[in-house]
Design a protein around this motif. Structure first.
Motif, PDB file in Angstrom:
ATOM      1  N   ARG A  40      -9.973   0.868   6.559  1.00 19.09           N
ATOM      2  CA  ARG A  40     -10.966   0.930   6.455  1.00 19.09           C
ATOM      3  C   ARG A  40     -11.022   0.317   5.470  1.00 19.09           C
ATOM      4  O   ARG A  40     -10.826   0.998   4.182  1.00 19.09           O
ATOM      5  N   ASN A  41     -11.941  -0.639   4.547  1.00 20.01           N
ATOM      6  CA  ASN A  41     -12.020  -1.322   3.371  1.00 20.01           C
ATOM      7  C   ASN A  41     -13.193  -0.616   2.844  1.00 20.01           C
ATOM      8  O   ASN A  41     -14.276  -0.986   3.748  1.00 20.01           O
ATOM      9  N   ASP A  54       0.291  -5.860   3.896  1.00 19.40           N
ATOM     10  CA  ASP A  54      -0.871  -5.951   4.331  1.00 19.40           C
ATOM     11  C   ASP A  54      -0.718  -6.784   5.887  1.00 19.40           C
ATOM     12  O   ASP A  54       0.203  -8.266   5.994  1.00 19.40           O
ATOM     13  N   GLN A  78     -15.882  -0.802   0.938  1.00 20.15           N
ATOM     14  CA  GLN A  78     -16.875  -1.903   0.251  1.00 20.15           C
ATOM     15  C   GLN A  78     -17.036  -2.854   1.686  1.00 20.15           C
ATOM     16  O   GLN A  78     -18.418  -3.011   1.757  1.00 20.15           O
ATOM     17  N   TYR A 134       0.864  -1.318   0.467  1.00 15.84           N
ATOM     18  CA  TYR A 134       0.281  -0.116  -0.189  1.00 15.84           C
ATOM     19  C   TYR A 134       0.632   1.046   0.279  1.00 15.84           C
ATOM     20  O   TYR A 134       2.353   1.239   0.592  1.00 15.84           O
ATOM     21  N   LEU A 170      -6.926  -2.847  -2.647  1.00 16.39           N
ATOM     22  CA  LEU A 170      -6.645  -3.483  -0.766  1.00 16.39           C
ATOM     23  C   LEU A 170      -8.398  -2.762  -0.228  1.00 16.39           C
ATOM     24  O   LEU A 170      -8.488  -3.155   0.771  1.00 16.39           O
ATOM     25  N   LEU A 171      -8.457  -1.965  -0.130  1.00 20.03           N
ATOM     26  CA  LEU A 171      -9.439  -0.860   0.405  1.00 20.03           C
ATOM     27  C   LEU A 171     -10.568  -0.723  -0.452  1.00 20.03           C
ATOM     28  O   LEU A 171     -11.692   0.194  -0.398  1.00 20.03           O
ATOM     29  N   GLY A 172     -10.389  -1.424  -0.898  1.00 21.19           N
ATOM     30  CA  GLY A 172     -12.218  -1.255  -2.382  1.00 21.19           C
ATOM     31  C   GLY A 172     -12.281   0.112  -3.308  1.00 21.19           C
ATOM     32  O   GLY A 172     -13.674   0.146  -2.954  1.00 21.19           O
ATOM     33  N   ILE A 184      -8.341  -3.684   8.016  1.00 16.80           N
ATOM     34  CA  ILE A 184      -7.613  -4.188   7.590  1.00 16.80           C
ATOM     35  C   ILE A 184      -6.040  -3.737   8.272  1.00 16.80           C
ATOM     36  O   ILE A 184      -5.658  -2.483   8.130  1.00 16.80           O
TER      37      ILE A 184
END
Length: 939
Positions: free
Chosen positions: A501-502, A535, A504, A435, A455-457, A509
């Protein structure tokens, strides 16, 4: 050419509120070689800002066409009716053709990187539409562009129009003096008085009509200048001087502390005797000129510094003759060296062949548009490859036909390399499996790499609408905002775990984040945060699985440890490369060590008894070499000095190449078992009465006892056999008194010898089980008692006995008495002439102690007893200490053959060694090594 746009906010560098600032802002220069004002380079804008703000007359020529700009002061010096304003923004070559041929060489020198100064120059200036002679002092300085190359020329000047008139006549000179407010002074060298007019008194800070002496004048001169002025005056008035006086200095009015710069000039008159009798001159206030000159120099320096980062090489092409004139800088950009005499064809050869079509296409385009621009690579003379950028324009004659071409070249190697590095960096960031993001401090997200978006949608087009706070839950953002971001700013970086925060799924995470601050290069203030993160979910999952496995393994180990502790078994793991051991508490306890103690293999070897040390090392080496189980039993010394038996075993682990890595095994303290075994052996030995008390003593003395039994049986049988033989003859010869008496005498002698042998055996056996105690013993006293015992024999043989000082040691005094008695007795007995006996002592060095196999931590005394007896062959040196062994004829030398055996037994009882050194007929030397102190017996 003028426009209606004169808003001062558009071009801040032209915001000096001068007439010419407004004129330049209102001009449309888009068709000029410079292009629109908002495209001008920073170096031009900065320099023009300095020119417009200067109170001095200043002009700026920019580019190969020498586009002309000047400030209000320069304009007012040139023209008062606005005629020359038409030159603003135009080429100086066209605007001032009558002046250009004069200053062109100086301008070219400045474009070549030099600063040129021209004094009393007389340019053709028109004022009120009429030519007028005006003398100028002009300075031409190069102005560097963004590449550090001369992009323009800064001209500063001061008009000195009166110079011509000052030279025309003495009358005009007088008028000029009065007009310039010169002060006049006269110094009487003999009386040291000074006459000054009112103006001169004012310049020096005196009151009007004040009587002035030379000392007063010096006191009104600035202290730092005073010695220099006085020295110059004295040199001027000295005989043989030319009498000329010219100096600049500062005066200081004592009343108001006003500081002035004064330029004094004068002439000294000398009489027939060569002495100065009159000294007169003028004083002029040059404060304003000095200040102006300093301001001019500062302005020029500021202009140089403002454009020092710019740099380019210039060239001019004569299209009619196909010749080129280029600056040394341009030659260096193309070739790597500041060459001269280069032609167009020569310059083209330096361009890489594969880039020449690009150049040709650019010139074709320039033929249509009038503007040239291309980038290409050149090969320098040293073989290195460099990038350059060439820009230029066609110059037309009055008929509109291109006759010349002017341009610049810039070395853009660093720029290209930086661009390439930027591309590589961008590719690295875009393809990174971690990231990465950039966020401004005021909130908006500036960048997130593709991995981070996935990763985060997120989608790329959604980034601009997101703020940093959107990437966290409210609880997490509170921590980030109040703790982590302030730490990042104060320490310039921050590392730790953050939960993103994701968008979606809403999943938190965990990321291992490294965050650092980007600061403004000018202000140094932080303006953005860069974050890179890994991650942690795969790692945390693997860690959880590992922790579960470790927990299960820990339970197994705990059960194993309970079992080991129940059996008093300690476990260890030995790193065979470093010798470091990991031991359980029970393992350390087996060696008498506390739990916190460190026990490595070298430490273990040190506490193992020397007799067992090699046994352990060989057992370890053999187990590693044979890939077998290591087994050993050995003794160790605990910290309290007690001796314990250890039983150890282990198994070796190997790497893929078959190299040994570690040995894992167990230890057990078997001291109790060993002691029980020894007690049992002692009980058995006590019951048998003929055996020694311990199993170790039995092993050590078994061979000696075998010799004793074998030899003693033969020596005892001989006198017994004689007794039996002669006793059998007595009945048959009882009537023969002579034979009867002979046989009876032989029986008696055999009985006496048998008795002596029995006594010797008893003495020897007593030494083996002596319970006598050790005590401090003075060996000098022991020797005196022995000599007293042999006093008659010594006197009879007239023996010479020499004794050196002997030590005091711990011993059994009676046994040492017997030791020295046997050695001295032998020395007296085996002497063929007058016996000479030497007894001496010395300490034993540590290396000799080790060679003798003695205890390395004990101190030993080396005693020697040397005689001049019959001696013996050295090959029998050990045999002489065997019981009942004789190296001589019993008829010639009496004795039982047990004396030296007793000596060895006594020395052994004391923990020492004895040896003999001899040659036949040369006597013998006996070496006795005894410990000075006896070791404490283990409990």
């Amino acid at each position: 050419m003028e426009t209606n746009s004169a808003d001062p906010r558009l071009y801040p560098f032209l915001n000096q509120k001068g007439e010419l600032d407004q004129l330049i802002r209102s001009m449309d220069l888009s068709a000029s070689p410079l292009g629109p004002i908002d495209t001008w380079p920073q170096s031009l804008q900065t320099t023009l800002s300095i020119v417009m703000a200067s109170p001095l007359p200043m002009a700026l020529l920019w580019g190969s066409e020498c586009i002309c700009f000047y400030n209000d002061s320069f304009r007012s010096s040139l023209d008062t009716d606005g005629h020359h304003v038409q030159a603003l923004g135009r080429s100086l070559k066209i605007a001032f053709p009558e002046w250009w041929h004069t200053i062109e060489p100086l301008v070219n020198q400045a474009f070549g990187g030099e600063t040129v100064r021209s004094e009393d120059q007389l340019p053709p200036i028109y004022r009120q539409e009429y030519p007028e002679n005006a003398y100028w002092t002009l300075s031409y300085s190069p102005v560097l562009d963004e590449l550090g190359k001369p992009g323009g020329v800064l001209i500063t000047g001061i008009e000195s129009q009166a110079l011509a008139q000052l030279k025309e006549s003495q009358a005009k000179l007088q008028l000029a003096l009065q007009a310039s407010e010169l002060g006049i002074w006269v110094l009487d060298p003999l009386q040291k008085t000074v006459h000054m007019d009112a103006r001169c008194q004012e310049l020096y800070g005196f009151l009007k009509n004040e009587q002035v002496t030379y000392s007063d004048v010096l006191n009104h001169i600035y202290p730092e200048d005073r010695p220099r002025v006085d020295t110059t005056v004295m040199q001027t008035l000295a005989p043989g001087s030319n009498g000329q006086y010219d100096i600049k200095f500062r005066t200081l009015a004592l009343e108001d502390n006003r500081l002035r710069w004064i330029h004094c000039q004068g002439k000294a008159h000398f009489n027939d005797q060569g002495q100065a009798d009159r000294f007169a001159g003028t004083a002029r206030d040059i404060t304003e000129q000095v200040v102006t000159q300093e301001e001019q120099e500062n302005t020029e320096e500021q202009a140089r510094l403002a454009v020092s980062s710019a740099g380019a090489g210039t060239f001019f092409i004569d299209l009619e003759h196909d010749t080129v004139v280029c600056s040394p800088t341009l030659a260096k950009i193309f070739t790597g060296n500041e060459l001269t005499g280069l032609t167009r064809d020569m310059l083209i050869t330096y361009i890489l062949p594969q880039d020449r079509p690009r150049r040709d296409k650019a010139y074709e385009e320039a033929a249509r548009t009038g503007k040239l621009r291309y980038e290409a690579r050149t090969t320098w003379d040293d073989g290195s490859i460099h990038w350059l950028r060439v820009m230029g324009t066609y110059l037309n004659n009055p008929a509109g036909k291109p006759t010349r071409f002017a341009g610049i070249a810039q070395d853009i190697t660093a720029e290209v390399e930086a661009s390439l590095e930027q591309q590589q960096f961008t590719s690295l960031v875009e393809g990174s499996p971690e990231y990465m993001s950039i966020a401004s401090l005021d909130g908006p997200i500036l960048y997130v790499n593709p991995y981070g978006l996935e990763l985060l949608g997120l989608k790329k087009e959604e980034i601009s609408s997101k703020k940093l706070s959107d990437f966290f839950t409210p609880e997490d953002w509170e921590i980030v905002l109040n703790t982590q971001i302030p730490l990042s700013i104060s320490h310039k970086r921050w590392t730790g775990v953050q939960h993103y925060r994701n968008f979606q799924t809403g999943e938190r995470i965990p990321l291992d984040i490294k965050r650092f601050v980007i600061t403004d290069p000018v202000t140094g203030e932080p303006y953005a945060l860069v974050a890179t993160g890994r991650d942690l979910r795969p790692e945390l999952a693997a860690r959880k699985e590992l922790e579960e496995s470790e927990a299960a393994l820990q339970k197994v180990n705990q059960r194993l440890e309970i079992a080991l502790n129940a059996g008093h078994l300690g476990s260890y793991e030995l790193d065979l490369t470093s010798g470091i051991m990991q031991c359980t508490p029970q393992c350390k306890a087996n060696f008498g060590l506390p739990v916190a103690a460190t026990l490595n293999f070298p430490d273990l070897l040190r506490i193992i008894l020397p007799d067992d040390r090699q046994l352990v090392q060989r057992a370890v080496d053999l187990a590693i070499a044979d890939k077998s189980t290591y087994k050993a039993e050995y003794r160790v010394t605990w910290p309290d000095g007690s001796i314990h038996w250890i039983r150890a075993s282990g198994q070796t682990t190997y790497d893929e190449a078959g190299m040994p890595l570690t040995m894992v095994g167990i230890t057990m303290d078997i001291t109790v078992q060993r002691m029980a075994q020894q007690d049992l052996e002692r009980q058995v030995q006590e019951r048998t009465r003929d055996l020694i008390n311990t199993n170790q003593e039995l092993v050590r003395t078994n061979h000696e006892l075998e010799q004793f039994a074998y030899i003693a049986s033969h020596d005892l049988q001989e006198p017994l056999r004689k007794i039996q033989s002669f006793a059998g003859l007595l009945p048959d010869n009882r009537y023969d008194d002579e034979l009867f008496a002979l046989y009876l005498d032989k029986i008696m002698k055999s009985a006496q010898r048998m008795s002596a042998l029995i006594k010797a055996v008893l003495n020897y056996s007593r030494l083996s089980k002596s319970d006598e105690q050790f005590a401090k013993t003075d060996l000098n006293q022991i020797i005196r008692h022995v000599l007293t015992d042999f006093e008659l024999l010594i006197d009879e043989k007239k023996a010479v006995i020499r004794i050196k000082e002997l030590p005091v040691i711990e011993s059994i005094p009676m046994q040492l008495h017997q030791l020295f008695a046997n050695l001295i007795s032998n020395a007296l007995k085996f002497a063929r002439e007058v016996p000479v006996i030497d007894i001496a002592s010395q300490s034993v060095p540590a290396n000799e102690v080790e060679q003798l196999g003695l205890q390395p931590d004990a101190t030993y005394a080396h005693l020697t007893v040397k005689d001049n007896g019959i001696g013996f062959d050295q090959q029998y040196a050990d045999r002489v200490f065997t019981i009942f062994q004789r190296l001589n004829n019993a008829r010639d030398y009496s004795g039982t053959g047990i004396g030296l055996a007793l000596c060895r037994k006594i020395v052994n009882n004391h923990g020492g060694v004895i040896s003999a050194e001899s040659e036949p007929g040369q006597g013998a030397t006996f070496h006795i090594y005894l410990p000075v102190s006896q070791p404490a017996k283990p409990v």
